[in-house]
Design an enzyme around this catalytic site. Structure first.
Site, PDB file in Angstrom:
ATOM      1  N   GLY A  99       0.807  -1.216   0.000  1.00 54.00           N
ATOM      2  CA  GLY A  99       0.000   0.000   0.000  1.00 54.00           C
ATOM      3  C   GLY A  99       0.836   1.260   0.000  1.00 54.00           C
ATOM      4  O   GLY A  99       0.414   2.297  -0.521  1.00 54.00           O
ATOM      5  N   GLU A 106      10.538  -4.316   0.147  1.00 56.83           N
ATOM      6  CA  GLU A 106      10.059  -5.049   1.319  1.00 56.83           C
ATOM      7  C   GLU A 106      10.225  -6.552   1.121  1.00 56.83           C
ATOM      8  O   GLU A 106      10.608  -7.274   2.050  1.00 56.83           O
ATOM      9  CB  GLU A 106       8.593  -4.708   1.577  1.00 56.83           C
ATOM     10  CG  GLU A 106       8.368  -3.313   2.131  1.00 56.83           C
ATOM     11  CD  GLU A 106       6.916  -2.942   2.246  1.00 56.83           C
ATOM     12  OE1 GLU A 106       6.610  -2.041   3.048  1.00 56.83           O
ATOM     13  OE2 GLU A 106       6.073  -3.529   1.538  1.00 56.83           O
TER      14      GLU A 106
END
Length: 233
Positions: A99, A106
């Site tokens: 998001g 990540e």
């Protein structure tokens, strides 16, 4: 009504309790991970000795404001623990992330970590992934083709834009497509399908990386483990 910000803070504090002197810690991106970054900063000021790497320029900036000094991940091959948030997570610890637009970094940092700990408030756990668009990081050159390919499998696709209407660009200069697939009953199969579409740099399905989730629920935290949360050995 649940105080979601308090739940995020409580989950972050519990996650940071796993950190010990001498560790290398991955710093996630997003509003929940921000609580962990600030908590780590406070512990470092109190004497904790750790190194950190950040999963985005935003996380790097917040870390420096908290008194941390992130290393360049380009020279790092292994991380002890990464603490990150998620947009949705199911009981099997399969999640939608991205998001904040940092899904590629990540996923790389998470894969390099002995433990990836996900921290969420009580609004994020679901039985079936969905209810939140699945982000795809896409090479600009392949934007139209990937949109067609994803539309052909029955999804609704939206190019992520900034507040000024310009396309959102990741730290790598790529585009984000936010994809509505409804409920995702088979996350692993979908992840494998997306992996085969040229032009998709990375997708926001985390199907094997997460070791445990710490969920803030009211004034408590629940911990859900995959294996024993001691790593990927």
């Amino acid at each position: 009504m649940a105080d979601l910000e308090a739940e995020k803070a409580r989950a972050a504090k519990r996650a940071v309790e796993e950190v010990r002197d001498g560790m290398l810690i991955g710093l996630g991106t997003g509003s929940t991970a921000a609580y962990a970054i600030r908590e780590l900063g406070a512990r470092v000021k109190a004497g904790l000795k750790i190194d950190v790497v950040a999963t985005s320029t935003a996380a790097d900036k917040l870390a420096r404001e908290a008194g941390l000094a992130p290393l360049d991940f380009g020279g790092v091959a292994r991380v002890d623990i990464t603490i990150d948030g998620a947009d949705r997570i199911n009981p099997n610890l399969e999640a939608i992330k991205g998001g904040g637009g940092a899904l590629l970094r990540e996923k790389i940092v998470g894969a390099a970590s002995d433990r990836l700990i996900i921290i969420v408030d009580s609004s994020k756990p679901v039985e079936l992934l969905g209810g939140f668009p699945l982000p795809l990081e896409v090479l600009p050159f392949a934007h139209a083709w990937v949109t067609r390919a994803i539309t052909d499998i029955g999804a609704k696709v939206r190019l992520r834009r900034q507040g000024n209407g310009e396309p959102f660009l990741t730290d790598q200069g790529n585009l984000i497509l936010d994809v509505d697939l409804g409920e995702i009953e088979a996350p692993v199969a979908l992840a494998n399908q997306l992996d085969l579409i040229p032009g998709i740099i990375e997708h926001g399905l985390f199907v094997s990386e997460i070791d445990c989730a710490i969920i803030g629920r009211g004034d408590q935290v629940d911990i859900v483990y995959k294996s024993d949360c001691r790593g990927k050995s």
